[in-house]
Motif scaffolding. Structure first.
Motif, PDB file in Angstrom:
ATOM      1  N   ASN A  78      68.793  -2.708  31.105  1.00  0.00           N
ATOM      2  CA  ASN A  78      68.472  -1.845  32.241  1.00  0.00           C
ATOM      3  C   ASN A  78      67.605  -2.592  33.236  1.00  0.00           C
ATOM      4  OD1 ASN A  78      65.631  -1.227  32.155  1.00  0.00           O
ATOM      5  ND2 ASN A  78      66.006   0.155  30.439  1.00  0.00           N
ATOM      6  N   GLN A  79      67.432  -2.002  34.388  1.00  0.00           N
ATOM      7  CA  GLN A  79      66.750  -2.717  35.457  1.00  0.00           C
ATOM      8  C   GLN A  79      65.233  -2.808  35.267  1.00  0.00           C
ATOM      9  OE1 GLN A  79      67.620  -0.504  38.991  1.00  0.00           O
ATOM     10  NE2 GLN A  79      66.852   1.427  38.196  1.00  0.00           N
ATOM     11  N   ARG A 135      71.363  -6.565  37.584  1.00  0.00           N
ATOM     12  CA  ARG A 135      72.296  -5.965  36.638  1.00  0.00           C
ATOM     13  C   ARG A 135      73.697  -6.549  36.758  1.00  0.00           C
ATOM     14  NH1 ARG A 135      71.707  -1.656  34.091  1.00  0.00           N
ATOM     15  NH2 ARG A 135      72.781  -2.945  32.580  1.00  0.00           N
ATOM     16  N   ILE A 136      73.911  -7.376  37.756  1.00  0.00           N
ATOM     17  CA  ILE A 136      75.232  -7.991  37.845  1.00  0.00           C
ATOM     18  C   ILE A 136      75.082  -9.491  37.609  1.00  0.00           C
ATOM     19  CG2 ILE A 136      75.968  -6.221  39.508  1.00  0.00           C
ATOM     20  CD1 ILE A 136      76.038  -8.425  41.617  1.00  0.00           C
ATOM     21  N   MET A 168      77.166  -0.710  47.679  1.00  0.00           N
ATOM     22  CA  MET A 168      77.679   0.294  46.772  1.00  0.00           C
ATOM     23  C   MET A 168      76.490   0.948  46.103  1.00  0.00           C
ATOM     24  SD  MET A 168      80.764  -0.073  44.112  1.00  0.00           S
ATOM     25  CE  MET A 168      80.090   0.148  42.497  1.00  0.00           C
ATOM     26  N   GLY A 169      76.434   2.254  46.149  1.00  0.00           N
ATOM     27  CA  GLY A 169      75.316   2.965  45.534  1.00  0.00           C
ATOM     28  C   GLY A 169      75.330   4.409  45.970  1.00  0.00           C
ATOM     29  N   ASN A 170      74.293   5.107  45.572  1.00  0.00           N
ATOM     30  CA  ASN A 170      74.194   6.524  45.860  1.00  0.00           C
ATOM     31  C   ASN A 170      73.984   6.757  47.359  1.00  0.00           C
ATOM     32  OD1 ASN A 170      73.625   9.298  45.712  1.00  0.00           O
ATOM     33  ND2 ASN A 170      72.859   9.013  43.615  1.00  0.00           N
ATOM     34  N   GLN A 214      75.562   4.265  38.764  1.00  0.00           N
ATOM     35  CA  GLN A 214      75.483   3.202  37.755  1.00  0.00           C
ATOM     36  C   GLN A 214      76.529   3.407  36.661  1.00  0.00           C
ATOM     37  OE1 GLN A 214      73.839   0.478  36.906  1.00  0.00           O
ATOM     38  NE2 GLN A 214      72.057   0.334  38.254  1.00  0.00           N
ATOM     39  N   SER A 215      77.335   2.395  36.429  1.00  0.00           N
ATOM     40  CA  SER A 215      78.242   2.421  35.276  1.00  0.00           C
ATOM     41  C   SER A 215      78.741   0.997  35.093  1.00  0.00           C
ATOM     42  CB  SER A 215      79.429   3.352  35.540  1.00  0.00           C
ATOM     43  OG  SER A 215      80.319   2.733  36.464  1.00  0.00           O
ATOM     44  N   ARG A 216      79.364   0.762  33.934  1.00  0.00           N
ATOM     45  CA  ARG A 216      79.878  -0.574  33.687  1.00  0.00           C
ATOM     46  C   ARG A 216      80.927  -0.938  34.736  1.00  0.00           C
ATOM     47  NH1 ARG A 216      80.150  -3.403  28.411  1.00  0.00           N
ATOM     48  NH2 ARG A 216      79.069  -1.555  27.676  1.00  0.00           N
ATOM     49  N   GLU A 217      81.771   0.047  35.057  1.00  0.00           N
ATOM     50  CA  GLU A 217      82.843  -0.186  36.018  1.00  0.00           C
ATOM     51  C   GLU A 217      82.278  -0.441  37.421  1.00  0.00           C
ATOM     52  OE1 GLU A 217      85.745  -0.978  36.025  1.00  0.00           O
ATOM     53  OE2 GLU A 217      86.450  -0.521  38.048  1.00  0.00           O
ATOM     54  N   SER A 218      81.250   0.331  37.800  1.00  0.00           N
ATOM     55  CA  SER A 218      80.705   0.125  39.146  1.00  0.00           C
ATOM     56  C   SER A 218      79.966  -1.208  39.212  1.00  0.00           C
ATOM     57  CB  SER A 218      79.816   1.297  39.562  1.00  0.00           C
ATOM     58  OG  SER A 218      78.672   1.364  38.762  1.00  0.00           O
ATOM     59  N   ARG A 219      79.398  -1.656  38.088  1.00  0.00           N
ATOM     60  CA  ARG A 219      78.745  -2.968  38.091  1.00  0.00           C
ATOM     61  C   ARG A 219      79.783  -4.075  38.292  1.00  0.00           C
ATOM     62  NH1 ARG A 219      75.447  -1.299  34.112  1.00  0.00           N
ATOM     63  NH2 ARG A 219      76.310  -2.596  32.469  1.00  0.00           N
ATOM     64  N   ARG A 220      80.952  -3.890  37.684  1.00  0.00           N
ATOM     65  CA  ARG A 220      82.017  -4.875  37.842  1.00  0.00           C
ATOM     66  C   ARG A 220      82.451  -4.937  39.308  1.00  0.00           C
ATOM     67  NH1 ARG A 220      86.904  -5.615  38.460  1.00  0.00           N
ATOM     68  NH2 ARG A 220      87.330  -3.391  38.775  1.00  0.00           N
ATOM     69  N   MET A 221      82.594  -3.754  39.909  1.00  0.00           N
ATOM     70  CA  MET A 221      83.003  -3.711  41.309  1.00  0.00           C
ATOM     71  C   MET A 221      81.923  -4.265  42.227  1.00  0.00           C
ATOM     72  SD  MET A 221      84.894  -0.005  41.432  1.00  0.00           S
ATOM     73  CE  MET A 221      85.016   0.030  43.233  1.00  0.00           C
ATOM     74  N   ALA A 222      80.666  -3.969  41.891  1.00  0.00           N
ATOM     75  CA  ALA A 222      79.560  -4.476  42.706  1.00  0.00           C
ATOM     76  C   ALA A 222      79.493  -6.005  42.618  1.00  0.00           C
ATOM     77  CB  ALA A 222      78.239  -3.862  42.249  1.00  0.00           C
ATOM     78  N   THR A 223      79.730  -6.527  41.426  1.00  0.00           N
ATOM     79  CA  THR A 223      79.735  -7.979  41.255  1.00  0.00           C
ATOM     80  C   THR A 223      80.778  -8.598  42.176  1.00  0.00           C
ATOM     81  OG1 THR A 223      79.148  -7.678  38.938  1.00  0.00           O
ATOM     82  CG2 THR A 223      79.979  -9.849  39.565  1.00  0.00           C
TER      83      THR A 223
END
Lengths: 457, 457
Positions: free
Chosen positions: B105-106, B246-247, B266-268, B298-307
């Motif tokens: 976590n951050q 986190r990425i 990408m975020g809220n 926050q999710s694993r998928e959104s982290r992948r997309m953010a990366t």
């Protein structure tokens, strides 16, 4: 001796040669205290030792200070003006500045710091002087601002109003301050970082008062904050200097023999603001038998008497003056006469390094002026406790000796170096701050949460 | 070889022996980096070298930190509670804590610092861990306060109200905070200096919120001052930490090839307070062709997309969140995606060491939301300038890598060591302060005199 072999085996010679070579490389090609090696290179060293003080590998590089080459009138010129005003027969400018003597006074730190920076051999100093401003972390402005305040003739020159800024040859401190700023504000290194990385000395509470708002970003070397507002100066940004003591240090050992009087004070009975406590202290103390309390102004004779008094008393009273600080405190310290501080707003030099509770007694003003209270309290202190205080005074004495090679000057520079991270932070932060409408100033503070502590000792 | 003498003259042997002996004393009886010698002893040394880095003789000793041996529930116990709440099949307490994995976590700085202090080999650290509290300069309180905030089960356990402090086996962060203080307030080293020399980590803006006023004298390791008042925390007293990114870092070289989109976010979309700017930014940016701006949690998928997004964009938007800071900034930095910071109150980690103007673009909120303004400004930035930013990003990247041996952890400790002189000052000063009636709190401040600066880059 008879058994001594005239011929040693080559093996021994080889070993000795190897050790000698290693010694040569290790001793003579490495500085005594090598500069921080990088983490990588040190761990790859064939002889690296994993010592517990490994942190020194990460110790910061020395702080580099650039001494401004101010026009002469701001340094030696101030001394000359001062001397000339008192002895018109002196011919100025003097040819050889090494003959120029800064007058003895309590605000001489400006002279000591300047003299230190121009020294050839600055070995042992916490800072390094650099000659190229591009290399500098900090910029020292060596204007003798405290002497400048008193460089005027003591008595008005006939026909000339010394308070006027117009009088041709008459020295004007205010004009000097203005002139300094005109010069400084032209300098690229001043403009570059809005003055955050500049160091000014203004030890007299009135020094530089006309331009203080223009230099307030800088590190100010001051005696106290008595005449400065919170946005001009603070413990966080600035450095509290000790006054130069004006009486001779006590050379003897610790002890109470020869210290027959309980409490000593000599000085001006009437002062403004916090110093009003003085008259009240006179009233409650002057009838006490073992207390010496005298009204007296600065003079050679009064210094002689003060020396005698401080060297023969157990305690020395330090009431506030016009501002919370005064040189008397430092006279007391070098006299091993335990200071009794009655100055509620006082800030003390080098307080990160010195625990003043170990060398002085603090009494708040209200308590101190209660009839009989102070002397009763002091008489109760046992001899062992007095010796403890004296021993501690002896140990910290060097911090108040400007002429000690490991004394006040080095300690002031050390304090200045401690400001550098915050200076760098403010420089970087100011560069990227966006315009904001704030309800209050943008300040970072360190606050004492002390709601009040009974005076103790 | 034929001329080699089988027998060396005793004189040479004597010289070699002397040099070897000197080498032995000098090399093996002196630590590599000896602690400060006194000025006197060093200048009397027969082989003293007057080096320009003489200042290191006055360098301070390493800062010594004592790690509190807190009851297990405040450290490993928090991790266990967190894991157990998510996977009730886990058996706790675990036998071997080395198998215990702090969740990604951050706010994981609390784990990194704790793990660093318990390491056997701390070579290269700016601090030294001491095992005897008597030797300590500072005391570290390793409560995992950020993880504690989220250690509750994600969904209420049936029949038990997780918001209640009463529920037997349900984890309560508030109870933990209270319990920590009860434990700490019994410790003599806590009481000794009113907590000034204690270090707390509360990286989540809500961590330790219930007891913040009881620990505010201490050095707080925080993400920002968004939820803290001025008398609780400040740049002067405390340390701003980076979030853990986190990425994954961008591994490639600097360049604009492969970075086809101009700006990425990408975020809220909806946040409180300063974060309200987000919705406005969405409105002006979402129709721009080369801008990718997406609402996502926050999710694993959104982290992948953010990366993917951060690795393929030139600029990465960093608007304020609920508080001025967010982990996105550090994701952008390790992605070599130039941060565009729209967060007027932001404070940044390690700003004495890092000039953020070199790695990021600051735009005030009012300007950023003007239609067309932001993209127009970014499109004007030439490729050479982008490469300069990227090069600088690459150079400071290590400051944001918690797992770099010379990265974030060491830098946090370095920042902590910089607080020590002020900590010591406050400890000594508080001891001797007399009771005073003040109209305002007794604070020392460092104020920015910046009345406003146009956003520039």
């Amino acid at each position: 001796m008879g058994r001594k072999s005239p011929c040693l085996k080559p093996t021994l010679v080889t070993i000795l040669t190897f050790v000698a070579l290693y010694a040569f490389f290790n001793t003579f090609l490495t500085p005594i205290n090598p500069n921080p090696l990088s983490f990588e290179s040190s761990s790859n060293s064939p002889f690296s030792i994993l010592s517990s003080s490994s942190s020194s590998f990460n110790s910061p590089p020395p702080v580099k200070v650039y001494l401004y080459d101010l026009p002469r009138k701001f340094t030696y010129g101030v001394v000359e003006s001062y001397l000339k005003a008192r002895d018109p027969s002196i011919s100025i400018p003097v040819d050889d500045v090494s003959n120029l003597k800064y007058p003895g006074n309590q605000h001489s730190a400006e002279w000591w710091l300047f003299s230190d920076l121009i020294k050839e051999d600055r070995y042992g100093s916490p800072i390094v002087r650099v000659l190229d401003p591009e290399d500098a972390d900090l910029f020292y402005v060596p204007f003798f601002s405290s002497l400048s305040l008193v460089a005027n003739p003591i008595r008005p020159v006939s026909g000339v109003n010394v308070n006027s800024n117009v009088g041709g040859s008459v020295y004007s401190d205010e004009e000097m301050q203005q002139s300094l700023m005109e010069w400084l504000e032209e300098q690229i290194y001043w403009k570059r970082n809005n003055g955050w990385d500049h160091v000014f000395i203004c030890q007299d509470p009135n020094a530089l008062y006309k331009v203080i708002d223009r230099i307030k970003n800088g590190i100010l070397l001051v005696s106290d904050f008595g005449r400065l507002t919170r946005d001009q100066a603070s413990l966080v940004k600035d450095v509290i200097l000790p006054y130069s003591h004006r009486i001779n240090p006590f050379i003897g050992e610790i002890g109470v023999e020869g210290r027959n009087s309980l409490l000593f004070f000599m000085g001006n009975r009437y002062r403004k603001e916090g110093g009003k406590v003085r008259d009240l202290l006179f009233q409650v103390l002057e009838s006490e038998e073992d207390v010496i309390i005298k009204h007296g102004a600065q003079s050679r004779e009064s210094r002689r008497m003060a020396t005698q008094g401080m060297h023969s008393s157990k305690f020395c009273l330090h009431p506030a003056g016009d501002t919370p600080s005064a040189c008397r405190l430092f006279d007391a310290i070098v006299s091993l006469c335990i200071p009794v501080i009655v100055s509620d707003q006082i800030e003390l030099p080098f307080e990160d390094a010195i625990d003043y509770k170990k060398i002085a007694i603090f009494v708040d003003s209200d308590t101190a002026v209660k009839p009989g209270h102070l002397t009763k309290m002091l008489r109760k202190i046992r001899t062992e406790k007095i010796l403890e205080y004296q021993q501690e005074l002896k140990e910290v004495k060097r911090y108040f000796e400007y002429d000690d090679p490991n004394g006040t000057v080095n300690e002031i520079w050390r304090q200045v170096t401690l400001k550098l991270p915050l200076v760098k932070l403010m420089i970087n932060r100011d560069k990227r701050l966006v315009r904001r409408e704030l309800n209050e100033p943008d300040c970072s503070c360190l606050c004492s949460n002390k709601t009040g502590a009974r005076p103790t000792f």
